[in-house]
Design an enzyme around this catalytic site. Structure first.
Site, short mmCIF file in Angstrom:
data_model
loop_
_atom_site.label_atom_id
_atom_site.label_comp_id
_atom_site.label_asym_id
_atom_site.label_seq_id
_atom_site.Cartn_x
_atom_site.Cartn_y
_atom_site.Cartn_z
N GLY A 106 0.83 -1.20 0.00
CA GLY A 106 0.00 0.00 0.00
C GLY A 106 0.86 1.24 0.00
N SER A 107 0.30 2.32 0.49
CA SER A 107 0.99 3.61 0.42
C SER A 107 2.09 3.71 1.49
CB SER A 107 -0.01 4.74 0.61
OG SER A 107 -0.61 4.63 1.90
N GLU A 146 5.62 -3.40 1.00
CA GLU A 146 5.66 -3.16 -0.46
C GLU A 146 4.95 -1.84 -0.69
OE1 GLU A 146 7.14 -5.02 -2.70
OE2 GLU A 146 7.52 -6.88 -1.62
N LEU A 147 5.72 -0.76 -0.84
CA LEU A 147 5.11 0.58 -0.84
C LEU A 147 5.23 1.24 -2.23
CD1 LEU A 147 6.53 1.60 2.66
CD2 LEU A 147 4.43 0.37 2.13
N CYS A 188 2.23 0.43 -8.97
CA CYS A 188 3.28 0.97 -8.11
C CYS A 188 4.56 1.25 -8.86
CB CYS A 188 3.52 0.03 -6.95
SG CYS A 188 3.75 -1.67 -7.50
N GLU A 219 4.45 10.47 -5.49
CA GLU A 219 3.90 9.40 -6.33
C GLU A 219 2.62 9.90 -6.99
OE1 GLU A 219 2.33 5.88 -4.32
OE2 GLU A 219 3.00 4.66 -6.01
P1 NAP Z 1 -3.42 2.42 1.09
O1 NAP Z 1 -4.37 3.55 1.14
O2 NAP Z 1 -2.16 2.52 1.85
O3 NAP Z 1 -4.25 1.13 1.55
C1 NAP Z 1 -3.68 -0.16 1.52
C2 NAP Z 1 -4.41 -1.06 2.51
O4 NAP Z 1 -4.14 -0.60 3.84
C3 NAP Z 1 -5.93 -1.04 2.36
O5 NAP Z 1 -6.42 -2.34 2.59
C4 NAP Z 1 -6.35 -0.09 3.47
O6 NAP Z 1 -7.67 -0.29 3.91
C5 NAP Z 1 -5.36 -0.49 4.55
N1 NAP Z 1 -5.22 0.48 5.63
C6 NAP Z 1 -5.56 1.80 5.66
N2 NAP Z 1 -5.26 2.33 6.86
C7 NAP Z 1 -4.71 1.34 7.61
C8 NAP Z 1 -4.18 1.28 8.93
N3 NAP Z 1 -4.15 2.33 9.73
N4 NAP Z 1 -3.72 0.09 9.38
C9 NAP Z 1 -3.72 -1.00 8.58
N5 NAP Z 1 -4.20 -1.00 7.31
C10 NAP Z 1 -4.69 0.16 6.83
O7 NAP Z 1 -3.00 2.11 -0.42
P2 NAP Z 1 -3.92 2.00 -1.71
O8 NAP Z 1 -4.38 3.37 -2.09
O9 NAP Z 1 -4.92 0.91 -1.56
O10 NAP Z 1 -2.86 1.47 -2.79
C11 NAP Z 1 -2.02 2.31 -3.51
C12 NAP Z 1 -0.62 2.32 -2.94
O11 NAP Z 1 -0.10 1.00 -2.90
C13 NAP Z 1 0.34 3.10 -3.82
O12 NAP Z 1 1.19 3.86 -3.02
C14 NAP Z 1 1.09 2.01 -4.55
O13 NAP Z 1 2.35 2.40 -5.02
C15 NAP Z 1 1.19 0.97 -3.49
N6 NAP Z 1 1.47 -0.34 -4.09
C16 NAP Z 1 2.71 -0.89 -3.91
C17 NAP Z 1 3.00 -2.12 -4.51
C18 NAP Z 1 4.33 -2.78 -4.33
O14 NAP Z 1 4.43 -3.97 -4.60
N7 NAP Z 1 5.36 -2.09 -3.87
C19 NAP Z 1 2.03 -2.76 -5.27
C20 NAP Z 1 0.79 -2.16 -5.42
C21 NAP Z 1 0.51 -0.94 -4.82
P3 NAP Z 1 -8.87 0.66 3.40
O15 NAP Z 1 -8.95 0.44 1.93
O16 NAP Z 1 -10.03 0.17 4.16
O17 NAP Z 1 -8.48 2.06 3.74
#
Ligand code: NAP
Length: 472
Positions: A225-226, A245-246, A279, A373
């Site tokens: 995630g982020s 994995e950010l 990502c 990003e």
């Molecule tokens: P995100 O907003 O960080 O959310 C990721 C996950 O974390 C979701 O399931 C979210 O739930 C959960 N979450 C939110 N707040 C949390 C907390 N306080 N504690 C635990 N979990 C929590 O990311 P996204 O917008 O879904 O995805 C985009 C990001 O992922 C981008 O930055 C991208 O680059 C990155 N990414 C990285 C890779 C890699 O392999 N490096 C691959 C794909 C994506 P909710 O949806 O319920 O908020």
């Protein structure tokens, strides 16, 4: 759909609406779990870890292999689900569903390959009459937290290796895209996974995340995630194994000897796939001054040919972003760059959740579109003088997930491979390329730990050292 909690499909009065971002229609609803559901899941998962640890390698292989076959049989349905909930075009939805099969097959194979090794203790002056070997054992309970942008394959990258290694797993998919993960849970159960092996709970990460990641019963967190949420999880997690994995703002360097038609085709593919919500999407295109204008001329028609529309229409090349607010954010960032002196060389503009694929030229490194990003269908083009400056610009980022270079010069390619600060490096392609068996993960603020089944199973296990103190 319902959540799978304590071995049962469970509904709740509070719901999350899952919407198709193209027209904002509600596709389905899922329960909104709360902290008490997480508590229940944790207690059950702890018991589940004991059940899973007793399965043989062969049993784990069979479950995952059968699940892969069931997924292949449901490829079209899974592809449609991914496209509807996430917004990616249907070809990409089907492609993700097919990749997810490979990820599960790769995980199945790893279930048979997990082993320790003998350690030559007598190579130490004090190690005579000792026999030593390692045992690789499951971590126990794995918490798998997934992002929205690959709602099936990235869940498989966590669940597959976690189960292959003999753990029980609690899956928390993104609230925008929970249906693919729930379907995967259905499939794993049909494939013979003991119900104790998996739970899939949907709910706001902001509300239930802390309860899940702080708990001592969780022995391993695998998060994609982020950067912001990853940082929070690291601070909350305490003493346990964590994989992060950010995000990234991946650079691509174009040297003056590059074949510009090939480069333009690569940028049009790697900068706009999944509406730029990958990502490793190509974001910062660093271009040698000598070919700067020619490159923009070659790229413009290719980007203008990326037709936008309903993601389920086979003719669309780029669909909506995951939600309208994200398209609005991308629009704001591009307008901000243009106001600061950048130039819209192609595309741009918004229609609901769709942002028209754009090329932003004359971007300087201090602009947000370069520094942060973007995660949208646009690339930021910046000129450079020489390879030293190009690599310095590429490394001028808190991120380090992937990077690419286009050149025919081996010296430049090797200099890039050695000096570019990124976990995945591509010569003569953009940063957005991955097959699921390879080690994948970032440097710097892009995270730590590797995915790819062969590497993830190591992250999902603990190594024990056993020493026999013999008399003879
Ligand atoms: P995100 O907003 O960080 O959310 C990721 C996950 O974390 C979701 O399931 C979210 O739930 C959960 N979450 C939110 N707040 C949390 C907390 N306080 N504690 C635990 N979990 C929590 O990311 P996204 O917008 O879904 O995805 C985009 C990001 O992922 C981008 O930055 C991208 O680059 C990155 N990414 C990285 C890779 C890699 O392999 N490096 C691959 C794909 C994506 P909710 O949806 O319920 O908020």
């Amino acid at each position: 759909m319902k959540i799978f909690l304590e071995g049962h499909w469970v509904d709740k009065a509070k719901k999350i609406e899952v919407k198709n971002p193209f027209d904002d229609s509600v596709i389905d609803t899922v329960p909104k779990a709360d902290a008490s559901d997480v508590e229940q899941a944790l207690a059950y998962a702890e018991r589940g870890a004991k059940v899973m640890a007793k399965l043989t390698s062969y049993q784990r292989w069979k479950i995952l292999r059968t699940a892969a076959d069931l997924m292949a049989a449901r490829n079209e349905e899974l592809g449609q689900t991914i496209s509807k909930e996430e917004g990616k075009i249907i070809a990409e939805g089907r492609g993700e569903a097919s990749r997810a099969v490979e990820t599960m097959m790769g995980s199945a194979e790893e279930a048979k390959r997990l082993h320790g090794e003998t350690v030559p203790l007598d190579a130490d002056p004090t190690g005579g009459k000792k026999l030593g070997f390692t045992l690789r054992v499951p971590c126990g309970v794995v918490a798998a937290i997934a992002p929205f942008n690959f709602p099936l394959n990235l869940v498989c990258h966590k669940v597959g290796p976690a189960l292959a290694a003999g753990n029980s797993v609690i899956v928390k998919p993104a609230s925008d895209t929970p249906l693919s993960a729930l379907k995967l849970t259905e499939i794993l159960l049909e494939a013979g996974l003991p119900p104790e092996g998996i739970q899939c709970i949907t709910g706001s990460g902001g509300e239930i995340g802390d309860t899940l990641v702080k708990d001592r019963r969780v022995r391993k967190i695998t998060f994609t995630g982020s950067r912001e949420i990853g940082d929070r999880i690291c601070r909350m997690a305490g003493i346990k194994k964590v994989t992060m994995e950010l995000g990234s703002n991946s650079p691509l360097i174009i040297m003056p000897d590059a074949d510009l038609n090939r480069v333009a085709a690569a940028v049009a593919t790697t900068g706009y796939g999944n509406a730029g919500q990958t990502c490793i999407s190509t974001q910062r295109v660093l271009t040698a001054k000598k070919v700067y204008g020619d490159f923009l001329d070659a790229l413009k028609p290719k980007v203008e040919a990326l037709s936008t529309g309903n993601q389920l229409d086979e003719k669309s090349k780029v669909g909506p972003m995951v939600k309208e607010s994200e398209a609005v954010r991308v629009e704001d960032w591009i307008e901000e760059a243009v106001a600061a002196g950048a130039r819209l060389a192609a595309g741009g503009g918004r229609r609901g959740a769709i942002y028209m694929p754009a090329v932003v030229a004359d971007v300087t490194p201090d602009m947000r579109i370069s520094r942060d990003e973007l995660f949208g269908p646009a690339v930021a083009v910046t000129p450079f003088e020489n390879i030293e400056e190009a690599i310095a610009l590429a490394n001028d980022s808190i991120y380090g997930l992937a990077a690419g270079i286009f050149t025919e010069n081996v010296e430049w390619a090797m200099k890039f491979a050695r000096e570019a600060e990124a976990g995945n490096l591509h010569v003569n392609w953009g940063p957005q390329w991955r097959v699921d068996l390879m080690p994948y993960g970032g440097l710097k603020d892009s995270g730590f730990g590797k995915e790819g089944p062969r590497y993830a199973v190591e992250e999902m296990t603990e190594l024990k050292m056993v020493v026999f103190h013999l008399n003879s």
